[in-house]
Write an enzyme that holds these catalytic residues in place. Structure first.
Site, mmCIF file in Angstrom:
data_model
loop_
_atom_site.group_PDB
_atom_site.id
_atom_site.type_symbol
_atom_site.label_atom_id
_atom_site.label_comp_id
_atom_site.label_asym_id
_atom_site.label_seq_id
_atom_site.Cartn_x
_atom_site.Cartn_y
_atom_site.Cartn_z
ATOM 1 N N ASN A 130 79.845 41.407 -16.917
ATOM 2 C CA ASN A 130 80.842 40.356 -16.676
ATOM 3 C C ASN A 130 80.125 39.136 -16.107
ATOM 4 O OD1 ASN A 130 82.894 38.727 -15.754
ATOM 5 N ND2 ASN A 130 84.072 40.374 -14.806
ATOM 6 N N CYS A 179 86.918 33.872 -13.406
ATOM 7 C CA CYS A 179 86.640 34.407 -14.744
ATOM 8 C C CYS A 179 87.480 33.743 -15.835
ATOM 9 C CB CYS A 179 86.841 35.916 -14.776
ATOM 10 S SG CYS A 179 85.702 36.766 -13.677
ATOM 11 N N HIS A 232 87.398 37.389 -22.636
ATOM 12 C CA HIS A 232 86.561 37.535 -21.449
ATOM 13 C C HIS A 232 86.004 38.958 -21.433
ATOM 14 C CE1 HIS A 232 85.042 37.556 -17.470
ATOM 15 N NE2 HIS A 232 86.036 38.250 -16.937
HETATM 16 O O1 UT7 Z 1 86.627 39.525 -14.475
HETATM 17 C C1 UT7 Z 1 87.675 39.447 -13.573
HETATM 18 C C2 UT7 Z 1 88.663 40.472 -13.838
HETATM 19 N N1 UT7 Z 1 88.172 41.752 -13.456
HETATM 20 C C3 UT7 Z 1 88.497 42.815 -14.160
HETATM 21 O O2 UT7 Z 1 89.152 42.694 -15.171
HETATM 22 C C4 UT7 Z 1 88.094 44.154 -13.645
HETATM 23 C C5 UT7 Z 1 89.208 45.114 -13.860
HETATM 24 N N2 UT7 Z 1 88.921 46.431 -13.334
HETATM 25 C C6 UT7 Z 1 88.033 47.285 -13.897
HETATM 26 O O3 UT7 Z 1 87.341 46.929 -14.825
HETATM 27 C C7 UT7 Z 1 87.992 48.692 -13.387
HETATM 28 O O4 UT7 Z 1 89.074 48.907 -12.505
HETATM 29 C C8 UT7 Z 1 86.663 49.063 -12.670
HETATM 30 C C9 UT7 Z 1 85.558 49.191 -13.693
HETATM 31 C C10 UT7 Z 1 86.333 48.024 -11.647
HETATM 32 C C11 UT7 Z 1 86.798 50.420 -11.986
HETATM 33 O O5 UT7 Z 1 87.214 51.419 -12.894
HETATM 34 P P1 UT7 Z 1 88.431 52.392 -12.562
HETATM 35 O O6 UT7 Z 1 88.541 53.326 -13.680
HETATM 36 O O7 UT7 Z 1 89.619 51.530 -12.234
HETATM 37 O O8 UT7 Z 1 87.892 53.187 -11.309
HETATM 38 P P2 UT7 Z 1 88.442 53.238 -9.809
HETATM 39 O O9 UT7 Z 1 88.223 51.938 -9.102
HETATM 40 O O10 UT7 Z 1 89.842 53.785 -9.827
HETATM 41 O O11 UT7 Z 1 87.459 54.319 -9.195
HETATM 42 C C12 UT7 Z 1 87.394 55.657 -9.720
HETATM 43 C C13 UT7 Z 1 86.338 56.440 -8.945
HETATM 44 C C14 UT7 Z 1 86.453 56.324 -7.437
HETATM 45 O O12 UT7 Z 1 86.163 57.585 -6.877
HETATM 46 P P3 UT7 Z 1 87.332 58.561 -6.414
HETATM 47 O O13 UT7 Z 1 88.113 57.803 -5.376
HETATM 48 O O14 UT7 Z 1 88.131 58.853 -7.646
HETATM 49 O O15 UT7 Z 1 86.582 59.745 -5.878
HETATM 50 C C15 UT7 Z 1 85.371 55.343 -7.079
HETATM 51 O O16 UT7 Z 1 84.897 55.516 -5.770
HETATM 52 O O17 UT7 Z 1 85.015 55.943 -9.283
HETATM 53 C C16 UT7 Z 1 84.307 55.674 -8.067
HETATM 54 N N3 UT7 Z 1 83.384 54.575 -8.317
HETATM 55 C C17 UT7 Z 1 82.125 54.744 -8.765
HETATM 56 N N4 UT7 Z 1 81.400 55.838 -9.081
HETATM 57 C C18 UT7 Z 1 80.158 55.651 -9.541
HETATM 58 C C19 UT7 Z 1 83.617 53.253 -8.162
HETATM 59 N N5 UT7 Z 1 82.516 52.555 -8.518
HETATM 60 C C20 UT7 Z 1 81.583 53.444 -8.891
HETATM 61 C C21 UT7 Z 1 80.258 53.319 -9.354
HETATM 62 N N6 UT7 Z 1 79.585 54.438 -9.680
HETATM 63 N N7 UT7 Z 1 79.669 52.117 -9.524
#
Ligand code: UT7
Length: 326
Positions: A280, A116, A250
């Site tokens: 993304n 990225c 980005h």
């Molecule tokens: O481009 C390269 C660089 N990449 C990035 O910069 C990405 C950086 N990270 C992010 O943008 C975020 O961390 C994400 C969007 C990937 C995830 O968001 P988050 O607020 O960090 O969520 P999380 O991974 O902590 O997950 C929170 C909850 C989890 O459930 P529990 O464990 O709290 O019950 C996940 O299982 O959200 C759940 N979850 C989803 N729910 C519905 C994860 N993906 C999904 C989904 N739909 N697609």
């Protein structure tokens, strides 16, 4: 030729595949919702390359637009640098395919792989080619068919990415001090490999693998590393936060973009945001966002633009440019 050589951004272009996939489309095939995706990422939709449509095809559309915007003939291009993590083939490079498809017979061509952060890396390499007088007119492209390496069973990554391409033309000038690429700072820390990687490869599994990400850990690194690299680029250019006219970051997550905007103390309307429409697109996201703001007239010649990106590696970096030609 008189003064020091600078690398002017003289043309931009971009391309998005026709097919659009909305969050609701995804919610129909996996356990997710439009609400979760919008709230956590800011994404509303993404574009998906058609069957048989390759990264080089997306790149060529964007490149032609950028070359036309620069007012050049394709034969004038003497180097092509493509940032991609989703090449057409293991080899030859996607850049070599693009060179042939465009008929850019006077250009040498190669790919840069920094996921990225790829566009910031490619811009730096192209700027170095110009400043070392190895090339005068360089096509810099970020192009991805990232959806091809997604695991559609993994909702934590499948909802985040899209396909697309963006391009800029960089041209050498001896009469434009303080224009063009003003500084760029690149960083890598391979110890963070396991935060964002693909579980396959040529010399490991023999196949291309799928994207794996510890999203919340990447998130934690993102704001800190983006802001420290932008500070380094500002220092290197002798500029301050409030010299920046446009932040073109980005486009991974609206929450990361908003945090950067607040950290810089920039008015919200000075930040280019395309993540809601494009998702993304990895190395393509910055040139796609740049071209959107050039096309709608926000970015004008003379404006100072800040680019910043972080991706798998971890790789990250920032660049500053005064857009256009005097
Ligand atoms: O481009 C390269 C660089 N990449 C990035 O910069 C990405 C950086 N990270 C992010 O943008 C975020 O961390 C994400 C969007 C990937 C995830 O968001 P988050 O607020 O960090 O969520 P999380 O991974 O902590 O997950 C929170 C909850 C989890 O459930 P529990 O464990 O709290 O019950 C996940 O299982 O959200 C759940 N979850 C989803 N729910 C519905 C994860 N993906 C999904 C989904 N739909 N697609």
């Amino acid at each position: 030729m008189s003064g020091a050589v600078t690398s002017l951004i003289t043309g931009t272009g971009s391309y998005l595949p026709e097919k659009v996939m909305t969050n609701d489309d995804l919610a129909g095939v996996m356990e997710t919702s439009d609400e979760w995706i919008r709230k956590r990422t800011g994404i509303a939709q993404r574009h998906i390359a058609a069957e048989g449509e390759k990264t080089s095809d997306l790149a060529c559309h964007a490149a032609r637009e950028a070359i036309t915007a620069a007012g050049l003939d394709v034969e004038a291009i003497d180097a092509i640098v493509i940032a991609t993590t989703t090449p057409d083939d293991t080899f030859p490079s996607t850049a070599a395919s693009v060179q042939a498809k465009l008929g850019a017979t006077n250009a040498f061509a190669f790919d840069v792989q920094a996921v990225c952060a790829g566009f910031v890396y490619a811009l730096d390499v192209a700027d170095a080619l110009i400043k070392s007088q190895k090339a005068e007119k360089v096509l810099v492209i970020g192009a991805e068919t990232f959806t091809r390496i997604l695991d559609w069973e993994d909702r934590t990554t499948a909802v985040l990415f899209g396909d697309g391409a963006g391009a800029v033309v960089l041209e050498a000038s001896n009469n434009a001090p303080d224009w063009g690429i003003l500084s760029s700072c690149l960083f890598t820390d391979g110890r963070f490999r396991d935060l964002l990687y693909v579980d396959g490869g040529v010399s490991s599994t023999g196949d291309v693998g799928h994207v794996r990400m510890k999203g919340n850990e990447v998130f934690r690194h993102a704001v800190e590393k983006l802001s420290s690299s932008l500070d380094a680029a500002l220092k290197s250019a002798g500029l301050k936060d409030d010299d920046i006219d446009w932040l073109v970051p980005h486009q991974a997550n609206i929450r990361i973009i908003d945090s950067m905007q607040k950290k810089l103390g920039m008015p919200s309307e000075k930040v280019v945001r395309t993540v809601s429409q494009h998702a993304n697109t990895s190395a393509a996201s910055i040139p796609l966002a740049l071209n959107a703001a050039v096309q709608d007239g926000r970015i004008q010649p003379g404006h100072i633009i800040a680019f910043e990106a972080i991706g798998g590696g971890l790789t990250w970096g920032a660049a500053l440019a005064r857009f256009g030609r005097p």
